[in-house]
Design a protein around this motif. Structure first.
Motif, PDB file in Angstrom:
ATOM      1  N   UNK A 109       0.812  -1.088   0.052  1.00  0.00           N
ATOM      2  CA  UNK A 109       0.021  -0.143  -0.079  1.00  0.00           C
ATOM      3  C   UNK A 109       1.028   1.240   0.035  1.00  0.00           C
ATOM      4  N   UNK A 110       0.454   2.231  -0.667  1.00  0.00           N
ATOM      5  CA  UNK A 110       1.479   3.425  -0.981  1.00  0.00           C
ATOM      6  C   UNK A 110       0.580   4.643  -1.055  1.00  0.00           C
ATOM      7  N   UNK A 111       1.322   5.800  -0.813  1.00  0.00           N
ATOM      8  CA  UNK A 111       0.719   7.074  -1.134  1.00  0.00           C
ATOM      9  C   UNK A 111       0.937   7.492  -2.456  1.00  0.00           C
ATOM     10  N   UNK A 112       1.841   6.579  -3.291  1.00  0.00           N
ATOM     11  CA  UNK A 112       2.570   6.873  -4.609  1.00  0.00           C
ATOM     12  C   UNK A 112       1.776   6.064  -5.620  1.00  0.00           C
ATOM     13  N   UNK A 113       1.218   6.979  -6.700  1.00  0.00           N
ATOM     14  CA  UNK A 113       0.537   6.506  -7.639  1.00  0.00           C
ATOM     15  C   UNK A 113       1.701   5.865  -8.934  1.00  0.00           C
ATOM     16  N   UNK A 114       2.423   5.069  -8.690  1.00  0.00           N
ATOM     17  CA  UNK A 114       3.302   4.620  -9.731  1.00  0.00           C
ATOM     18  C   UNK A 114       2.717   4.559 -10.951  1.00  0.00           C
ATOM     19  N   UNK A 115       3.128   4.973 -12.016  1.00  0.00           N
ATOM     20  CA  UNK A 115       2.758   4.876 -13.392  1.00  0.00           C
ATOM     21  C   UNK A 115       3.473   3.733 -14.384  1.00  0.00           C
ATOM     22  N   UNK A 116       4.846   3.537 -14.110  1.00  0.00           N
ATOM     23  CA  UNK A 116       5.667   2.656 -14.754  1.00  0.00           C
ATOM     24  C   UNK A 116       6.384   2.079 -13.640  1.00  0.00           C
ATOM     25  N   UNK A 117       7.151   0.687 -14.050  1.00  0.00           N
ATOM     26  CA  UNK A 117       7.970   0.093 -13.146  1.00  0.00           C
ATOM     27  C   UNK A 117       8.954   1.020 -12.890  1.00  0.00           C
ATOM     28  N   UNK A 118       9.709   1.719 -13.511  1.00  0.00           N
ATOM     29  CA  UNK A 118      10.991   2.387 -12.911  1.00  0.00           C
ATOM     30  C   UNK A 118      10.493   3.498 -12.130  1.00  0.00           C
ATOM     31  N   UNK A 119       9.204   3.928 -11.751  1.00  0.00           N
ATOM     32  CA  UNK A 119       8.836   4.560 -10.799  1.00  0.00           C
ATOM     33  C   UNK A 119       9.072   4.030  -9.408  1.00  0.00           C
ATOM     34  N   UNK A 120       8.899   2.641  -9.263  1.00  0.00           N
ATOM     35  CA  UNK A 120       8.875   1.925  -8.113  1.00  0.00           C
ATOM     36  C   UNK A 120      10.166   1.913  -7.515  1.00  0.00           C
ATOM     37  N   UNK A 121      10.517   2.273  -5.886  1.00  0.00           N
ATOM     38  CA  UNK A 121      11.714   2.453  -5.303  1.00  0.00           C
ATOM     39  C   UNK A 121      12.561   1.101  -5.745  1.00  0.00           C
ATOM     40  N   UNK A 122      13.625   0.964  -5.764  1.00  0.00           N
ATOM     41  CA  UNK A 122      14.605  -0.022  -6.004  1.00  0.00           C
ATOM     42  C   UNK A 122      14.617  -1.227  -5.038  1.00  0.00           C
ATOM     43  N   UNK A 272      22.440  29.360  19.888  1.00  0.00           N
ATOM     44  CA  UNK A 272      21.903  28.401  18.411  1.00  0.00           C
ATOM     45  C   UNK A 272      21.775  26.984  18.803  1.00  0.00           C
ATOM     46  N   UNK A 273      20.682  26.387  18.987  1.00  0.00           N
ATOM     47  CA  UNK A 273      20.750  25.033  19.117  1.00  0.00           C
ATOM     48  C   UNK A 273      21.212  24.078  17.964  1.00  0.00           C
ATOM     49  N   UNK A 274      21.834  23.127  18.074  1.00  0.00           N
ATOM     50  CA  UNK A 274      22.465  22.129  17.223  1.00  0.00           C
ATOM     51  C   UNK A 274      21.320  21.789  16.134  1.00  0.00           C
ATOM     52  N   UNK A 275      21.811  21.864  14.990  1.00  0.00           N
ATOM     53  CA  UNK A 275      20.733  21.648  13.861  1.00  0.00           C
ATOM     54  C   UNK A 275      20.747  19.847  13.756  1.00  0.00           C
ATOM     55  N   UNK A 276      19.599  19.425  13.342  1.00  0.00           N
ATOM     56  CA  UNK A 276      19.424  17.938  12.944  1.00  0.00           C
ATOM     57  C   UNK A 276      19.108  17.819  11.487  1.00  0.00           C
ATOM     58  N   UNK A 277      19.970  17.368  10.947  1.00  0.00           N
ATOM     59  CA  UNK A 277      19.830  17.255   9.421  1.00  0.00           C
ATOM     60  C   UNK A 277      19.605  15.709   9.011  1.00  0.00           C
ATOM     61  N   UNK A 278      18.398  15.439   8.409  1.00  0.00           N
ATOM     62  CA  UNK A 278      17.994  13.802   7.907  1.00  0.00           C
ATOM     63  C   UNK A 278      18.117  13.945   6.374  1.00  0.00           C
ATOM     64  N   UNK A 279      18.984  13.093   5.825  1.00  0.00           N
ATOM     65  CA  UNK A 279      19.112  13.212   4.289  1.00  0.00           C
ATOM     66  C   UNK A 279      18.721  11.651   3.732  1.00  0.00           C
ATOM     67  N   UNK A 280      17.469  11.762   2.991  1.00  0.00           N
ATOM     68  CA  UNK A 280      17.111  10.249   2.532  1.00  0.00           C
ATOM     69  C   UNK A 280      18.189   9.680   1.740  1.00  0.00           C
ATOM     70  N   UNK A 281      18.626   8.516   1.885  1.00  0.00           N
ATOM     71  CA  UNK A 281      19.617   7.840   1.067  1.00  0.00           C
ATOM     72  C   UNK A 281      19.018   7.709  -0.344  1.00  0.00           C
ATOM     73  N   UNK A 282      20.032   7.635  -1.316  1.00  0.00           N
ATOM     74  CA  UNK A 282      19.714   7.455  -2.834  1.00  0.00           C
ATOM     75  C   UNK A 282      19.088   5.920  -2.654  1.00  0.00           C
ATOM     76  N   UNK A 283      17.956   5.789  -3.568  1.00  0.00           N
ATOM     77  CA  UNK A 283      17.627   4.272  -3.546  1.00  0.00           C
ATOM     78  C   UNK A 283      18.491   3.577  -4.521  1.00  0.00           C
ATOM     79  N   UNK A 284      19.352   4.033  -5.082  1.00  0.00           N
ATOM     80  CA  UNK A 284      20.313   3.237  -6.093  1.00  0.00           C
ATOM     81  C   UNK A 284      21.353   2.713  -5.356  1.00  0.00           C
ATOM     82  N   UNK A 285      21.862   1.610  -5.552  1.00  0.00           N
ATOM     83  CA  UNK A 285      22.711   0.666  -4.974  1.00  0.00           C
ATOM     84  C   UNK A 285      23.631  -0.165  -5.926  1.00  0.00           C
TER      85      UNK A 285
END
Length: 285
Positions: A109-122, A272-285
């Motif tokens: 189940x997903x909030x994404x409406x993938x149109x083609x297979x290449x849209x799907x996370x690897x 200044x409070x320290x900053x929390x940075x969250x970077x989503x990893x690339x799905x490529x591997x």
């Protein structure tokens, strides 16, 4: 080909059997993750990691029987709770969502409406490839149900066919062997952080989709107003659209350039409070 080790109907036995090898969920994380992810998975397998659950996971659990029923009627895929082990490497494990004599099925189940297979996370494709590798099947069906705020977008789930990719599977196998040969200690804190980051990314994806739809709705409202000022009391919200105008602001960059000494004189130090940075990893591997 493969051997059934345990059934999810006996959850303690199923979980215990999973700890002895690399599952489809594991490999999708291992092939993308760094040392922290690997340590987190070791903690999970050692039984020291906390169990995490969130609303997105609950929605998936609630809708899974519906999507599985569609998979069975449309493709002859039977719901599966069995843990399979590859005969040539018993530590390669997988529990497909659905299976028949020739194919496996993965439901999402997903909030994404993938149109083609290449849209799907690897990572989802890697999970399916690993299930094929373990069970000996060479095709898989990804059956997914897009939804908005928990309401399915379409009357029926959508579907993509995934073919076996021997080259990609070889990459996954090397990663699995490297993990199984490692001596890294389990890290309970890493497991907790990894679970929390996973939850954050899932919620961030939902928020991003919602923000895009909100912005699109707001743009349609602006278009309806034709740029004119208006007040409106609706059934669920009130609207105020002011007239276009100009405003004045202080150009601090120009002031600093024109009078650097004076600019510096009025600078003050603030905590200044320290900053929390969250970077989503690339799905490529």
């Amino acid at each position: 080909m493969s051997t059934i080790l345990a059934s999810s109907t006996d959850r303690p036995a199923w979980l215990a059997a999973r700890r002895g090898g690399v599952t489809a969920t594991d490999i999708a994380r291992l092939v993308r993750g760094g040392a922290g992810t690997w340590a987190a998975i070791r903690a999970e397998k050692a039984g020291t990691a906390r169990d995490f659950h969130n609303a997105a996971m609950q929605h998936g659990n609630d809708r899974e029987p519906v999507v599985l029923a569609y998979a069975q009627s449309a493709f002859g895929l039977l719901p599966c709770g069995d843990l399979y082990a590859a005969d040539d490497e018993p530590r390669f494990l997988a529990t497909p969502d659905a299976i028949n004599a020739d194919e496996i099925g993965e439901v999402k189940t997903t909030v994404h409406d993938w149109e083609v297979l290449s849209d799907v996370p690897g990572r989802y494709i890697d999970q399916m490839l690993w299930q094929m590798r373990v069970t000996g099947r060479r095709r898989g069906h990804l059956i997914f149900e897009p939804h908005e705020n928990g309401v399915p977008t379409y009357p029926w789930p959508k579907h993509f066919l995934v073919e076996y990719d021997a080259e990609r599977v070889a990459v996954l196998e090397r990663t699995a062997h490297e993990f199984l040969a490692g001596e890294q200690e389990p890290d309970e804190e890493a497991a907790a952080l990894d679970a929390l980051l996973t939850e954050f990314v899932e919620l961030d994806e939902i928020a991003a989709v919602a923000a895009r739809r909100r912005d699109e709705a707001k743009a349609r409202i602006e278009e309806q107003l034709h740029g004119e000022p208006k007040r409106f009391e609706g059934s669920v919200a009130n609207l105020t659209r002011s007239a276009d105008s100009t405003s004045r602001r202080f150009d601090s960059a120009a002031f600093k350039k024109a009078a650097p000494d004076t600019f510096e004189q009025f600078q003050i130090a603030v905590p200044v409070k320290g900053r929390l940075t969250i970077t989503t990893r690339s799905d490529a591997a």
